[in-house]
Scaffold this motif. Structure first.
Motif, short mmCIF file in Angstrom:
data_model
loop_
_atom_site.label_atom_id
_atom_site.label_comp_id
_atom_site.label_asym_id
_atom_site.label_seq_id
_atom_site.Cartn_x
_atom_site.Cartn_y
_atom_site.Cartn_z
N THR A 87 0.94 -1.05 -0.09
CA THR A 87 -0.02 -0.13 -0.01
C THR A 87 0.98 1.15 0.09
N LYS A 88 2.11 1.05 0.16
CA LYS A 88 2.88 2.44 0.10
C LYS A 88 2.72 3.29 -0.92
N SER A 89 2.50 2.70 -2.32
CA SER A 89 2.20 3.62 -3.48
C SER A 89 0.53 3.92 -3.45
N GLN A 94 0.07 4.21 -11.19
CA GLN A 94 0.97 3.12 -11.32
C GLN A 94 1.12 2.47 -10.06
N THR A 95 0.08 2.40 -9.31
CA THR A 95 0.28 1.65 -7.97
C THR A 95 0.13 0.07 -8.03
N GLU A 96 0.48 -0.48 -6.99
CA GLU A 96 0.50 -2.16 -6.94
C GLU A 96 -0.76 -2.48 -7.52
N LEU A 115 -7.02 3.12 -13.16
CA LEU A 115 -7.31 3.04 -11.68
C LEU A 115 -8.16 4.31 -11.29
N PHE A 116 -8.94 3.88 -10.36
CA PHE A 116 -9.51 5.26 -9.87
C PHE A 116 -9.69 5.08 -8.27
N ASP A 117 -9.92 6.38 -7.74
CA ASP A 117 -9.65 6.17 -6.10
C ASP A 117 -11.19 6.32 -5.53
N SER A 154 -7.69 -2.19 -0.43
CA SER A 154 -7.58 -1.00 0.73
C SER A 154 -6.16 -0.61 0.79
N LEU A 155 -6.05 0.71 0.69
CA LEU A 155 -5.07 1.68 0.90
C LEU A 155 -4.96 2.20 2.39
N LEU A 156 -6.00 2.57 2.81
CA LEU A 156 -6.16 3.17 4.05
C LEU A 156 -7.48 2.85 4.83
N ASN A 157 -7.49 2.57 6.19
CA ASN A 157 -8.62 2.20 6.85
C ASN A 157 -8.31 2.58 8.41
#
Length: 340
Positions: A87-89, A94-96, A115-117, A154-157
């Motif tokens: 989840t670092k990027s 160009q994320t994982e 990709l979308f947020d 999931s990048l952040l929770n």
């Protein structure tokens, strides 16, 4: 096999011969179809909790056997979870998550990008980008060709209350309707619904039934279209009244459609059908967008503290997923044959 007539423009001796592997002919005689992928297996909450695939990301990325097992589970259950995806990027394209998708298929680009947020934004007109409850739905049913698979990483929770994801298998619901409410099942297979989306930048619409059957079948479901937020008015096309044919009135048809949709919605809302999971950072859920409904409970976060809820999303098409499974399955069969 030697043909009586040669192909024009090709050397006669070669043009009159066709060579077919004996193994292919034997396979056809035995009824074997090498191109068939695993059949869907319907599930409810209890059944999925007992068999949901949890796949370590490192093995998924490096081991073809793990990838084949993951695709096998995805085709059967319509859902799987990859664990420990880095989840670092987080920002950009160009994320994982791109590696996750491209391991099984090409990324399907939409107007949201490759990709979308998915995170809460003040003043958002799209409920997905708020902290409000987001009911069961499928994405992009207003497209002529909705993407088959969706990925949510999931990048952040952190410092969040609520925000659980939950999923429902519509194939299991269709099976229940076919068995216990056949008239409702037939209505959802035949009556078209309008799905539409309109914004300042985009306007899409498509008309399709809730249930799409496999060609030549009266019971095998190949896709479901259900997305109440994007469902348009229930306007029935007028039917042609042929002499000698009894056809119900438009009022009766509309009432039947309302009742069928009510039954479908009630089954979707049944707690016994809902699989719920709080996605933790590093989890990536992959699911069949033409089969599995997804939703999210409302959430809040502690003011003044760092954190929040942030998912990265992507899509891919089903043909490439099936293609990857066939290639890996054929490779496995070949390697197994060498070991004998």
């Amino acid at each position: 096999m030697e043909w009586s007539t040669a192909v024009e423009g090709v050397e006669k001796k070669a043009a009159k011969l066709s060579v077919t592997p004996l193994s292919l002919l034997l396979g056809l005689v035995k009824g074997k179809k090498a191109e068939e992928v695993p059949s869907a297996q319907g599930w409810d909450k209890e059944e999925l909790e007992g068999r949901l695939g949890h796949v370590p990301y490192s093995a998924y990325l490096k081991n073809d056997g793990t990838l084949l097992a993951a695709l096998d589970a995805l085709l059967k259950d319509g859902i799987l979870v990859l664990e420990d995806v880095p989840t670092k990027s987080k920002e950009g394209q160009q994320t994982e998550l791109r590696k996750v998708v491209e391991r099984m298929a090409s990324v399907r680009r939409t107007w949201y990008g490759d990709l979308f947020d998915v995170k809460a934004e003040k003043g958002s007109k799209n409920i997905a980008y708020t902290n409000l409850d987001l009911g069961l739905h499928m994405d992009l049913t207003h497209f002529a060709h909705p993407p088959r698979y969706q990925f949510l990483h999931s990048l952040l929770n952190t410092n969040v209350t609520g925000g659980s994801s939950y999923f429902v298998d519509t194939f299991a619901i269709c099976s229940h309707l076919h068995q216990h409410h056949p008239s409702a099942f037939e209505t959802l297979c035949t009556e078209p619904l309008l799905f539409s989306y309109t914004s300042s930048d985009h306007a899409t619409r498509f008309v399709r039934p809730v249930i799409e059957l496999a060609p030549g079948s009266k019971a095998t479901v190949q896709a479901v279209n259900y997305s109440p937020p994007f469902q348009g008015p229930l306007v029935l096309e007028r039917m042609i009244h042929n002499p000698g044919m009894t056809i119900s009135s438009d009022d009766d048809r509309l009432a039947d459609l309302h009742e069928a949709l009510r039954l479908f919605a009630d089954l979707c809302d049944s707690p016994s059908m809902r699989f719920e999971k709080q996605l933790q950072p590093g989890d990536c859920v992959v699911f069949d967008n033409r089969r599995v409904l997804h939703a999210r409970t409302a959430f809040s976060w502690e003011e003044g503290k760092e954190g929040g809820r942030w998912l990265k999303g992507a899509y891919c098409d089903g043909d490439e997923v099936k293609s990857k499974w066939r290639v890996l399955d054929a490779r496995r069969a070949k390697e197994k044959g060498k070991g004998k």
